[in-house]
Enzyme design. Structure first.
Site, PDB file in Angstrom:
ATOM      1  N   SER A 157      40.746  19.807  -4.983  1.00 59.63           N
ATOM      2  CA  SER A 157      40.025  18.658  -5.523  1.00 59.63           C
ATOM      3  C   SER A 157      38.655  18.543  -4.842  1.00 59.63           C
ATOM      4  CB  SER A 157      40.873  17.395  -5.335  1.00 59.63           C
ATOM      5  OG  SER A 157      40.346  16.304  -6.038  1.00 59.63           O
ATOM      6  N   ARG A 227      43.121   2.006  -6.162  1.00 61.11           N
ATOM      7  CA  ARG A 227      44.150   3.026  -5.967  1.00 61.11           C
ATOM      8  C   ARG A 227      45.045   3.155  -7.195  1.00 61.11           C
ATOM      9  NH1 ARG A 227      44.966   7.741  -3.444  1.00 61.11           N
ATOM     10  NH2 ARG A 227      47.089   8.010  -2.687  1.00 61.11           N
ATOM     11  N   ASP A 323      46.741  19.158 -15.387  1.00 55.83           N
ATOM     12  CA  ASP A 323      45.732  18.400 -14.645  1.00 55.83           C
ATOM     13  C   ASP A 323      44.630  17.993 -15.614  1.00 55.83           C
ATOM     14  OD1 ASP A 323      43.772  17.400 -12.967  1.00 55.83           O
ATOM     15  OD2 ASP A 323      43.683  19.155 -11.667  1.00 55.83           O
ATOM     16  N   HIS A 356      47.172  16.472 -11.625  1.00 55.41           N
ATOM     17  CA  HIS A 356      46.211  16.830 -10.579  1.00 55.41           C
ATOM     18  C   HIS A 356      46.864  16.956  -9.207  1.00 55.41           C
ATOM     19  CE1 HIS A 356      42.367  17.279  -8.647  1.00 55.41           C
ATOM     20  NE2 HIS A 356      42.515  16.173  -7.939  1.00 55.41           N
ATOM     21  N   ASP A 357      47.810  16.095  -8.910  1.00 55.10           N
ATOM     22  CA  ASP A 357      48.456  16.113  -7.594  1.00 55.10           C
ATOM     23  C   ASP A 357      49.322  17.345  -7.358  1.00 55.10           C
ATOM     24  OD1 ASP A 357      47.350  13.954  -6.397  1.00 55.10           O
ATOM     25  OD2 ASP A 357      49.083  12.628  -6.589  1.00 55.10           O
TER      26      ASP A 357
END
EC number: 2.3.1.46
Length: 379
Positions: A157, A227, A323, A356-357
């Site tokens: 990232s 968040r 992602d 994405h994670d």
């Protein structure tokens, strides 16, 4: 809680603090007269000093990438699945350096640090940072450690952006560059997500223009919302559907606006609550701006191939099929530019449902591919 650490763990680790007194000129036109970087290292530096690997962290990351600070720690470092004996970044082979970037909130000089000029926390007076600034500070750290060249610079990232910048700013000092789930610059949609998160913080009544520490408060609600928005973008629709679906927290609907009814609502609120208790709001603003500003090709009228022409490293790009924050197409942009610049590059698109994670997760196919590339690196 582990009483004995796994055999493939780096075990107990202790952070180190490095102090720098030479001013660091920044892209914003300001400078830091003095600063500190908090660092962890894993493995041993060989006699030739040729086996050093730099780990660059993402938005909410820090120096604690692997191992444990205490036998009572519930969780290891944030990339423990990839760093350790026999793991992709094998500490039997490599000397691994991980740091908390400037502007962070885990010990390195940042907005919550004392401003030498006032004795009070910098707060909003801390200078805006860029990826280039971080890389320059990391190069100074390498000098202090006696590392003339990294065997590899690796990041996911925002960390991948730093790895790319290393290959451009210090081409002679990087042999391999690994950018995972990254991008050559943010899309308009990504900048928009960051702006929504920033506005959540900036409009929190407890933000106080960034000087909330002096008042003994934190913009908790703003950080929570930031968040929550960010976390949605880190997961794929499939991952959220599989994890939560439309499951209810209790057996029935309450038909009001205040109850936490769906499991996904409960999850997001928990993530926001936990994050707001450990992260600094000014750091969040700073990190998102660094993401927004990253655009190395701007120096060559948007021509990424020309920008990367100076690089001397071999490259490995990895992306994940689901992602949508930094989609595989963004990694392919980098691959195409490297190919046009006649650089050695390999590209892996990994089928993974986590979004994405995924770059943080112990996905077997990912770990195998990652490890295979790292085995090719000669030290």
């Amino acid at each position: 809680m582990p009483t004995a650490f796994p055999e493939d763990s780096v075990g107990l680790v202790s952070p180190q603090v490095f102090r720098f007194s030479e001013p660091l000129a920044l892209a914003c036109g300001r400078s830091l007269a003095e600063y500190e970087l908090v660092v962890e290292t894993y493995g041993e530096l060989n006699a030739a000093r040729s086996n050093a690997v730099l780990i660059c962290h993402a938005l909410s990351g820090h120096h604690h990438a692997a191992g444990y600070h205490s036998p009572n720690d519930r969780k290891p470092g944030w990339w423990d699945s990839c760093i350790g004996p026999g793991k992709p970044i094998d500490t039997n082979k490599f000397f691994v350096v991980s740091l908390n970037n400037l502007g962070g909130c885990n010990g390195s000089t940042g907005p919550s640090s004392a401003n030498p000029a006032t004795g009070k926390p910098y707060g909003a007076d801390f200078p805006v940072m860029t990826v280039e600034d971080w890389v320059h500070s990391q190069a100074r750290l390498a000098d202090v450690l006696g590392i003339e060249q990294w065997a590899a610079v690796i990041g996911g990232s925002l960390g991948g952006m730093q790895a790319l910048q290393w290959s451009i700013s210090y081409p002679e000092r990087v042999r391999h560059c690994l950018a995972i789930a990254s991008a050559p610059k943010l899309s308009a949609q990504n900048i928009a997500f960051n702006e929504v998160a920033r506005q959540a913080i900036l409009t929190d009544p407890e933000f106080h223009g960034g000087h909330f520490q002096e008042r003994g408060v934190i913009p908790k609600r703003g950080l929570m919302l930031a968040r929550m928005v960010g976390h949605i973008t880190y997961l794929s629709d499939d991952a959220m559907g599989e994890k939560f679906g439309r499951g209810l927290k209790s057996e029935k609907l309450n038909y009001d606006f205040h109850s936490v009814e769906f499991q996904v609502e409960s999850y997001l609120r928990y993530q926001g609550e936990e994050f707001s208790g450990r992260f600094d709001a000014n750091t969040y603003l700073l990190m998102t701006k660094a993401l927004d500003y990253f655009d190395p090709a701007a120096a060559h009228d948007g021509d990424l191939a020309r920008t990367l022409a100076v690089a001397k490293a071999d490259f490995c790009l990895m992306s994940f099929t689901t992602d949508w924050r930094f989609s595989p197409a963004r990694s392919r942009e980098i691959v195409d530019a490297l190919t046009a610049a006649k650089k050695n590059v390999c590209y892996l698109e990994i089928d993974a449902p986590q979004g994405h994670d995924a770059f943080l997760m112990p996905i077997p196919r990912y770990l195998q591919a990652f490890g295979s590339y790292m085995k090719r690196i000669e030290v």
